[in-house]
Design a protein around this motif. Structure first.
Motif, PDB file in Angstrom:
ATOM      1  N   GLU A 123       0.945  -1.074   0.041  1.00 34.93           N
ATOM      2  CA  GLU A 123       0.013   0.173   0.090  1.00 34.93           C
ATOM      3  C   GLU A 123       0.902   1.358  -0.005  1.00 34.93           C
ATOM      4  O   GLU A 123       1.875   1.310   0.814  1.00 34.93           O
ATOM      5  CB  GLU A 123      -0.881  -0.186   1.234  1.00 34.93           C
ATOM      6  CG  GLU A 123      -2.016  -0.881   1.046  1.00 34.93           C
ATOM      7  CD  GLU A 123      -3.101  -1.053   2.049  1.00 34.93           C
ATOM      8  OE1 GLU A 123      -4.330  -1.585   1.907  1.00 34.93           O
ATOM      9  OE2 GLU A 123      -2.652  -0.683   3.363  1.00 34.93           O
ATOM     10  N   SER A 143     -12.302   9.519   7.684  1.00 37.35           N
ATOM     11  CA  SER A 143     -13.726   9.351   8.222  1.00 37.35           C
ATOM     12  C   SER A 143     -14.738  10.252   8.248  1.00 37.35           C
ATOM     13  O   SER A 143     -14.239  11.508   8.478  1.00 37.35           O
ATOM     14  CB  SER A 143     -13.517   8.561   9.302  1.00 37.35           C
ATOM     15  OG  SER A 143     -14.677   8.519  10.061  1.00 37.35           O
ATOM     16  N   CYS A 154      -6.837   5.253  17.073  1.00 39.08           N
ATOM     17  CA  CYS A 154      -5.741   4.591  17.359  1.00 39.08           C
ATOM     18  C   CYS A 154      -4.888   5.634  18.337  1.00 39.08           C
ATOM     19  O   CYS A 154      -5.010   6.741  18.273  1.00 39.08           O
ATOM     20  CB  CYS A 154      -4.820   4.648  16.089  1.00 39.08           C
ATOM     21  SG  CYS A 154      -3.432   3.954  15.846  1.00 39.08           S
ATOM     22  N   ARG A 183      -6.814   1.106  19.269  1.00 36.48           N
ATOM     23  CA  ARG A 183      -5.878   0.320  18.570  1.00 36.48           C
ATOM     24  C   ARG A 183      -4.453   0.989  18.690  1.00 36.48           C
ATOM     25  O   ARG A 183      -4.118   2.045  19.006  1.00 36.48           O
ATOM     26  CB  ARG A 183      -5.915   0.335  17.147  1.00 36.48           C
ATOM     27  CG  ARG A 183      -7.260  -0.341  16.637  1.00 36.48           C
ATOM     28  CD  ARG A 183      -7.399  -1.930  16.699  1.00 36.48           C
ATOM     29  NE  ARG A 183      -8.571  -2.426  16.415  1.00 36.48           N
ATOM     30  CZ  ARG A 183      -9.750  -2.583  16.775  1.00 36.48           C
ATOM     31  NH1 ARG A 183      -9.573  -2.312  18.389  1.00 36.48           N
ATOM     32  NH2 ARG A 183     -10.812  -3.111  16.481  1.00 36.48           N
ATOM     33  N   THR A 185      -0.645   0.127  16.890  1.00 37.58           N
ATOM     34  CA  THR A 185      -0.197  -0.694  15.893  1.00 37.58           C
ATOM     35  C   THR A 185       1.437  -0.534  15.802  1.00 37.58           C
ATOM     36  O   THR A 185       2.087  -1.759  15.179  1.00 37.58           O
ATOM     37  CB  THR A 185      -0.409  -0.303  14.519  1.00 37.58           C
ATOM     38  OG1 THR A 185       0.144   0.831  13.958  1.00 37.58           O
ATOM     39  CG2 THR A 185      -1.958  -0.037  14.285  1.00 37.58           C
ATOM     40  N   TYR A 194      -3.712   5.325   8.080  1.00 39.57           N
ATOM     41  CA  TYR A 194      -5.046   4.661   8.163  1.00 39.57           C
ATOM     42  C   TYR A 194      -6.200   5.764   8.483  1.00 39.57           C
ATOM     43  O   TYR A 194      -7.328   5.439   8.258  1.00 39.57           O
ATOM     44  CB  TYR A 194      -4.805   3.502   9.376  1.00 39.57           C
ATOM     45  CG  TYR A 194      -4.252   2.141   8.572  1.00 39.57           C
ATOM     46  CD1 TYR A 194      -3.250   2.174   7.794  1.00 39.57           C
ATOM     47  CD2 TYR A 194      -4.589   1.047   9.385  1.00 39.57           C
ATOM     48  CE1 TYR A 194      -2.767   1.122   7.254  1.00 39.57           C
ATOM     49  CE2 TYR A 194      -4.041   0.081   8.822  1.00 39.57           C
ATOM     50  CZ  TYR A 194      -2.986  -0.223   7.800  1.00 39.57           C
ATOM     51  OH  TYR A 194      -2.610  -1.216   7.481  1.00 39.57           O
ATOM     52  N   THR A 195      -5.601   6.750   9.323  1.00 38.05           N
ATOM     53  CA  THR A 195      -6.768   7.792   9.732  1.00 38.05           C
ATOM     54  C   THR A 195      -7.152   8.389   8.431  1.00 38.05           C
ATOM     55  O   THR A 195      -8.299   8.942   8.102  1.00 38.05           O
ATOM     56  CB  THR A 195      -6.013   8.800  10.631  1.00 38.05           C
ATOM     57  OG1 THR A 195      -5.559   7.999  11.693  1.00 38.05           O
ATOM     58  CG2 THR A 195      -7.058   9.802  11.315  1.00 38.05           C
ATOM     59  N   CYS A 197      -7.289   7.420   5.489  1.00 34.99           N
ATOM     60  CA  CYS A 197      -8.179   6.747   4.493  1.00 34.99           C
ATOM     61  C   CYS A 197      -9.577   6.013   5.350  1.00 34.99           C
ATOM     62  O   CYS A 197     -10.135   5.422   4.716  1.00 34.99           O
ATOM     63  CB  CYS A 197      -7.744   5.610   3.829  1.00 34.99           C
ATOM     64  SG  CYS A 197      -6.979   4.390   4.677  1.00 34.99           S
ATOM     65  N   ARG A 199      -9.695   4.115   7.943  1.00 37.06           N
ATOM     66  CA  ARG A 199      -9.642   3.003   8.743  1.00 37.06           C
ATOM     67  C   ARG A 199      -9.759   3.121  10.230  1.00 37.06           C
ATOM     68  O   ARG A 199     -10.455   2.386  10.907  1.00 37.06           O
ATOM     69  CB  ARG A 199      -8.538   1.920   8.387  1.00 37.06           C
ATOM     70  CG  ARG A 199      -8.475   1.668   6.798  1.00 37.06           C
ATOM     71  CD  ARG A 199      -7.126   0.753   6.593  1.00 37.06           C
ATOM     72  NE  ARG A 199      -7.197   0.350   5.231  1.00 37.06           N
ATOM     73  CZ  ARG A 199      -6.077   0.052   4.473  1.00 37.06           C
ATOM     74  NH1 ARG A 199      -4.796   0.202   5.034  1.00 37.06           N
ATOM     75  NH2 ARG A 199      -6.205  -0.235   3.261  1.00 37.06           N
ATOM     76  N   PHE A 200      -8.921   4.038  10.425  1.00 35.88           N
ATOM     77  CA  PHE A 200      -9.176   4.701  11.810  1.00 35.88           C
ATOM     78  C   PHE A 200      -9.815   5.805  11.974  1.00 35.88           C
ATOM     79  O   PHE A 200      -9.732   6.777  10.903  1.00 35.88           O
ATOM     80  CB  PHE A 200      -7.820   5.011  12.735  1.00 35.88           C
ATOM     81  CG  PHE A 200      -6.879   3.751  12.627  1.00 35.88           C
ATOM     82  CD1 PHE A 200      -7.274   2.420  13.105  1.00 35.88           C
ATOM     83  CD2 PHE A 200      -5.629   3.916  12.592  1.00 35.88           C
ATOM     84  CE1 PHE A 200      -6.757   1.364  13.222  1.00 35.88           C
ATOM     85  CE2 PHE A 200      -4.617   2.799  12.906  1.00 35.88           C
ATOM     86  CZ  PHE A 200      -5.175   1.548  13.321  1.00 35.88           C
ATOM     87  N   ASP A 201     -10.639   6.412  12.692  1.00 32.70           N
ATOM     88  CA  ASP A 201     -11.662   7.590  12.800  1.00 32.70           C
ATOM     89  C   ASP A 201     -10.751   8.462  13.190  1.00 32.70           C
ATOM     90  O   ASP A 201     -10.979   9.757  12.985  1.00 32.70           O
ATOM     91  CB  ASP A 201     -12.752   7.178  13.533  1.00 32.70           C
ATOM     92  CG  ASP A 201     -13.769   6.374  13.033  1.00 32.70           C
ATOM     93  OD1 ASP A 201     -14.213   6.467  12.027  1.00 32.70           O
ATOM     94  OD2 ASP A 201     -14.040   5.162  13.790  1.00 32.70           O
TER      95      ASP A 201
END
Ligand code: IPD
Ligand code: CA
Ligand code: CA
Length: 268
Positions: A123, A143, A154, A183, A185, A194-195, A197, A199-201
Protein backbone atom coordinates in the motif's frame (compact mmCIF):
# COMPACT_ATOMS: atom_id res chain seq x y z
CA UNK A 1 0.90 16.28 -14.55
CA UNK A 2 2.78 13.99 -12.16
CA UNK A 3 4.77 15.87 -9.53
CA UNK A 4 8.46 15.01 -10.25
CA UNK A 5 9.54 15.21 -6.60
CA UNK A 6 6.70 12.92 -5.58
CA UNK A 7 7.72 10.49 -8.35
CA UNK A 8 11.29 10.35 -7.04
CA UNK A 9 10.10 9.92 -3.45
CA UNK A 10 7.91 7.00 -4.53
CA UNK A 11 10.84 5.39 -6.33
CA UNK A 12 12.98 5.74 -3.19
CA UNK A 13 10.22 4.39 -0.90
CA UNK A 14 9.70 1.34 -3.12
CA UNK A 15 13.44 0.57 -3.21
CA UNK A 16 13.70 0.68 0.59
CA UNK A 17 10.39 -1.20 0.88
CA UNK A 18 11.91 -4.08 -1.10
CA UNK A 19 14.70 -4.29 1.46
CA UNK A 20 12.15 -4.43 4.27
CA UNK A 21 10.05 -7.18 2.68
CA UNK A 22 13.10 -9.26 1.69
CA UNK A 23 14.48 -9.16 5.24
CA UNK A 24 11.29 -9.36 7.31
CA UNK A 25 11.27 -12.47 9.48
CA UNK A 26 14.75 -13.57 8.30
CA UNK A 27 16.49 -12.72 11.57
CA UNK A 28 19.77 -12.27 9.68
CA UNK A 29 20.33 -8.62 10.55
CA UNK A 30 22.10 -7.03 13.51
CA UNK A 31 19.94 -5.22 16.09
CA UNK A 32 21.17 -2.50 18.45
CA UNK A 33 19.33 -0.62 21.20
CA UNK A 34 20.00 3.09 20.53
CA UNK A 35 18.21 4.00 23.74
CA UNK A 36 15.82 2.20 26.07
CA UNK A 37 13.12 0.52 23.90
CA UNK A 38 14.47 2.22 20.76
CA UNK A 39 15.90 -0.29 18.27
CA UNK A 40 17.88 0.08 15.06
CA UNK A 41 18.94 -2.68 12.65
CA UNK A 42 21.42 -2.85 9.78
CA UNK A 43 18.40 -2.80 7.49
CA UNK A 44 17.20 0.58 8.87
CA UNK A 45 20.61 2.03 7.96
CA UNK A 46 20.69 0.37 4.55
CA UNK A 47 17.15 1.59 3.78
CA UNK A 48 18.12 5.13 4.73
CA UNK A 49 21.23 5.08 2.53
CA UNK A 50 19.16 3.66 -0.34
CA UNK A 51 16.49 6.36 -0.02
CA UNK A 52 19.03 9.16 0.34
CA UNK A 53 21.08 8.02 -2.64
CA UNK A 54 18.01 7.95 -4.91
CA UNK A 55 16.90 11.38 -3.71
CA UNK A 56 20.36 12.92 -4.00
CA UNK A 57 20.93 11.40 -7.42
CA UNK A 58 17.91 13.39 -8.63
CA UNK A 59 18.42 16.46 -6.40
CA UNK A 60 22.06 16.54 -5.37
CA UNK A 61 21.79 19.96 -3.74
CA UNK A 62 18.98 19.05 -1.29
CA UNK A 63 19.41 18.39 2.42
CA UNK A 64 18.50 15.13 4.18
CA UNK A 65 17.22 14.58 7.71
CA UNK A 66 17.13 10.83 8.30
CA UNK A 67 16.33 9.18 11.60
CA UNK A 68 19.51 7.10 11.43
CA UNK A 69 21.71 10.01 10.39
CA UNK A 70 23.40 8.16 7.54
CA UNK A 71 23.56 10.96 4.94
CA UNK A 72 23.13 14.73 5.26
CA UNK A 73 23.31 16.33 1.81
CA UNK A 74 23.57 20.10 1.56
CA UNK A 75 22.51 21.48 4.95
CA UNK A 76 21.96 24.99 3.49
CA UNK A 77 19.36 23.90 0.95
CA UNK A 78 15.78 25.28 1.06
CA UNK A 79 14.65 21.72 0.32
CA UNK A 80 14.81 19.16 3.12
CA UNK A 81 13.87 15.50 2.80
CA UNK A 82 12.76 13.91 6.08
CA UNK A 83 13.14 10.14 6.13
CA UNK A 84 12.05 7.37 8.45
CA UNK A 85 13.74 4.43 6.72
CA UNK A 86 11.77 1.86 8.73
CA UNK A 87 8.90 3.20 10.74
CA UNK A 88 7.90 0.32 12.99
CA UNK A 89 11.38 -1.08 13.63
CA UNK A 90 10.21 -3.09 16.65
CA UNK A 91 7.52 -4.74 14.49
CA UNK A 92 10.18 -5.47 11.86
CA UNK A 93 12.55 -7.00 14.42
CA UNK A 94 9.77 -9.19 15.83
CA UNK A 95 8.60 -10.29 12.36
CA UNK A 96 5.26 -8.46 12.73
CA UNK A 97 4.30 -7.46 9.18
CA UNK A 98 3.45 -3.81 9.84
CA UNK A 99 6.15 -1.26 9.03
CA UNK A 100 6.67 1.45 6.45
CA UNK A 101 9.11 3.73 4.71
CA UNK A 102 8.15 7.36 5.31
CA UNK A 103 9.50 10.23 3.20
CA UNK A 104 8.49 13.89 3.33
CA UNK A 105 9.84 16.91 1.49
CA UNK A 106 9.83 20.35 3.05
CA UNK A 107 10.42 23.52 1.08
CA UNK A 108 11.30 26.47 3.33
CA UNK A 109 9.79 24.57 6.25
CA UNK A 110 6.48 23.72 4.54
CA UNK A 111 5.76 20.06 3.81
CA UNK A 112 5.01 19.77 0.10
CA UNK A 113 5.28 16.03 -0.59
CA UNK A 114 4.56 12.97 1.57
CA UNK A 115 4.99 9.28 0.80
CA UNK A 116 4.37 6.37 3.17
CA UNK A 117 4.87 2.89 1.73
CA UNK A 118 3.86 -0.36 3.42
CA UNK A 119 5.80 -2.98 1.43
CA UNK A 120 4.07 -5.96 3.03
CA UNK A 121 0.53 -4.91 2.17
CA UNK A 122 1.87 -3.17 -0.95
CA UNK A 123 0.00 0.00 0.00
CA UNK A 124 1.43 3.29 -1.16
CA UNK A 125 0.04 6.46 0.44
CA UNK A 126 0.95 9.72 -1.28
CA UNK A 127 0.15 13.42 -1.17
CA UNK A 128 1.42 16.61 -2.71
CA UNK A 129 0.37 19.89 -1.13
CA UNK A 130 -2.94 21.09 -2.59
CA UNK A 131 -3.38 17.99 -4.75
CA UNK A 132 -5.23 15.54 -2.48
CA UNK A 133 -4.19 12.25 -0.90
CA UNK A 134 -4.09 8.84 -2.54
CA UNK A 135 -3.65 5.17 -1.73
CA UNK A 136 -2.32 3.14 -4.67
CA UNK A 137 -3.52 5.92 -6.96
CA UNK A 138 -7.07 6.11 -5.56
CA UNK A 139 -8.24 9.24 -3.79
CA UNK A 140 -8.70 8.79 -0.03
CA UNK A 141 -10.73 10.71 2.56
CA UNK A 142 -10.82 10.75 6.35
CA UNK A 143 -13.78 9.15 8.16
CA UNK A 144 -17.00 11.14 8.10
CA UNK A 145 -18.09 9.98 11.55
CA UNK A 146 -19.25 12.85 13.77
CA UNK A 147 -19.56 11.19 17.14
CA UNK A 148 -16.74 9.84 19.26
CA UNK A 149 -18.73 7.06 20.88
CA UNK A 150 -18.73 4.92 17.74
CA UNK A 151 -15.15 5.87 16.78
CA UNK A 152 -12.15 3.52 16.53
CA UNK A 153 -9.25 5.65 17.69
CA UNK A 154 -5.62 4.69 17.34
CA UNK A 155 -3.10 5.68 19.98
CA UNK A 156 0.26 4.60 21.46
CA UNK A 157 2.00 4.49 24.82
CA UNK A 158 4.98 6.57 25.96
CA UNK A 159 7.29 3.53 26.26
CA UNK A 160 10.39 5.60 25.55
CA UNK A 161 9.42 8.25 28.10
CA UNK A 162 8.20 6.21 31.05
CA UNK A 163 8.21 9.35 33.21
CA UNK A 164 5.26 10.55 31.09
CA UNK A 165 3.14 7.51 31.85
CA UNK A 166 1.40 9.09 34.87
CA UNK A 167 0.39 12.05 32.73
CA UNK A 168 -0.79 9.84 29.88
CA UNK A 169 -2.79 7.18 31.73
CA UNK A 170 -5.68 9.46 32.83
CA UNK A 171 -5.98 10.62 29.19
CA UNK A 172 -5.99 6.99 28.04
CA UNK A 173 -8.77 6.16 30.53
CA UNK A 174 -10.86 9.04 29.15
CA UNK A 175 -10.18 7.82 25.62
CA UNK A 176 -11.47 4.33 26.39
CA UNK A 177 -14.50 5.77 28.17
CA UNK A 178 -15.43 8.05 25.28
CA UNK A 179 -14.85 6.05 22.09
CA UNK A 180 -15.88 2.62 20.76
CA UNK A 181 -12.42 1.04 20.94
CA UNK A 182 -8.71 1.80 20.57
CA UNK A 183 -5.81 0.36 18.54
CA UNK A 184 -1.98 0.45 18.95
CA UNK A 185 -0.03 -0.71 15.90
CA UNK A 186 3.62 0.31 16.43
CA UNK A 187 3.92 2.32 13.21
CA UNK A 188 3.00 6.00 13.54
CA UNK A 189 3.20 6.84 9.83
CA UNK A 190 0.72 4.09 8.98
CA UNK A 191 -1.49 5.17 11.91
CA UNK A 192 -1.67 8.57 10.22
CA UNK A 193 -2.36 7.03 6.79
CA UNK A 194 -5.00 4.66 8.17
CA UNK A 195 -6.68 7.76 9.61
CA UNK A 196 -6.33 9.49 6.23
CA UNK A 197 -8.23 6.69 4.52
CA UNK A 198 -10.87 6.27 7.26
CA UNK A 199 -9.77 2.88 8.64
CA UNK A 200 -9.16 4.66 11.93
CA UNK A 201 -11.57 7.45 12.74
CA UNK A 202 -8.89 9.41 14.59
CA UNK A 203 -5.41 9.04 16.08
CA UNK A 204 -3.44 10.63 18.87
CA UNK A 205 0.09 10.08 20.11
CA UNK A 206 2.65 12.05 22.07
CA UNK A 207 6.37 12.63 21.54
CA UNK A 208 6.64 11.81 17.83
CA UNK A 209 9.66 12.95 15.82
CA UNK A 210 9.52 14.79 12.48
CA UNK A 211 10.39 11.58 10.56
CA UNK A 212 7.44 9.80 12.21
CA UNK A 213 4.78 12.35 11.33
CA UNK A 214 5.83 14.72 8.51
CA UNK A 215 4.70 12.63 5.53
CA UNK A 216 1.61 11.20 7.24
CA UNK A 217 0.43 14.55 8.54
CA UNK A 218 0.37 16.01 5.00
CA UNK A 219 -1.47 12.89 3.80
CA UNK A 220 -4.10 13.33 6.55
CA UNK A 221 -4.60 17.00 5.73
CA UNK A 222 -4.83 16.35 1.99
CA UNK A 223 -7.45 13.70 2.83
CA UNK A 224 -9.61 16.38 4.49
CA UNK A 225 -8.39 15.89 8.06
CA UNK A 226 -6.93 18.30 10.57
CA UNK A 227 -3.89 17.99 12.85
CA UNK A 228 -3.34 19.77 16.16
CA UNK A 229 -1.41 19.22 19.37
CA UNK A 230 -3.26 18.16 22.57
CA UNK A 231 -4.01 21.85 23.28
CA UNK A 232 -5.64 22.40 19.86
CA UNK A 233 -2.69 24.39 18.43
CA UNK A 234 -0.31 23.68 15.51
CA UNK A 235 2.56 23.18 17.99
CA UNK A 236 2.71 19.43 17.31
CA UNK A 237 5.52 20.18 14.84
CA UNK A 238 7.63 21.12 17.89
CA UNK A 239 6.35 18.74 20.59
CA UNK A 240 5.36 15.74 18.47
CA UNK A 241 2.11 15.52 20.46
CA UNK A 242 -0.46 15.05 17.71
CA UNK A 243 -4.23 14.58 17.31
CA UNK A 244 -5.62 13.91 13.82
CA UNK A 245 -8.98 13.10 12.27
CA UNK A 246 -11.91 14.94 10.77
CA UNK A 247 -12.61 18.35 12.40
CA UNK A 248 -15.59 17.02 14.47
CA UNK A 249 -13.66 14.14 16.00
CA UNK A 250 -10.54 16.19 16.68
CA UNK A 251 -12.71 18.77 18.48
CA UNK A 252 -14.45 16.00 20.44
CA UNK A 253 -11.09 14.48 21.42
CA UNK A 254 -9.83 17.89 22.55
CA UNK A 255 -13.00 18.52 24.61
CA UNK A 256 -13.57 15.11 26.13
CA UNK A 257 -10.18 13.39 26.20
CA UNK A 258 -7.35 15.93 26.15
CA UNK A 259 -9.09 18.58 28.25
CA UNK A 260 -6.54 21.37 27.49
CA UNK A 261 -7.38 23.35 30.68
CA UNK A 262 -6.29 20.45 32.88
CA UNK A 263 -3.68 18.81 30.68
CA UNK A 264 -0.64 17.40 32.51
CA UNK A 265 2.76 19.04 31.88
CA UNK A 266 4.36 16.63 29.42
CA UNK A 267 1.22 16.58 27.24
CA UNK A 268 1.15 20.34 26.68
C1 IPD B 1 8.10 4.43 16.29
C2 IPD B 1 6.79 3.93 15.76
C3 IPD B 1 5.79 3.75 16.88
C4 IPD B 1 5.59 5.02 17.66
C5 IPD B 1 6.91 5.56 18.16
C6 IPD B 1 7.87 5.74 16.99
P1 IPD B 1 10.32 3.69 14.93
O1 IPD B 1 9.03 4.65 15.24
O2 IPD B 1 6.25 4.81 14.81
O3 IPD B 1 4.50 3.42 16.41
O4 IPD B 1 4.73 4.77 18.76
O5 IPD B 1 6.66 6.80 18.78
O6 IPD B 1 9.08 6.26 17.45
O7 IPD B 1 11.26 3.84 16.06
O8 IPD B 1 9.82 2.33 14.75
O9 IPD B 1 10.85 4.34 13.67
CA1 CA C 1 9.47 6.16 13.44
CA1 CA D 1 12.56 4.31 12.28
Amino acid sequence: MPNPMLTIAVRAARAAGNLISRNLGQGTFAVEEKAKNDLVTDIDKECERTVASILLKAYRDHSILGEENQVQGNKDSEYKWIIDPIDGTTNFVKGIPHSSVSIALQHKGITTVGVVYDPIANELFTAARGEGAYMNGHRIRVSSLQSLDSAIVCTAFPVRYRERMNDYLPLFAKLINNCADVRRTGCASLDLCYTACGRFDAYLEQGLKPWDFSAGELIVREAGGVATDFMGTPNFTRTGNIVVGNPYLVQALLNKVCDPQNLAGTLR
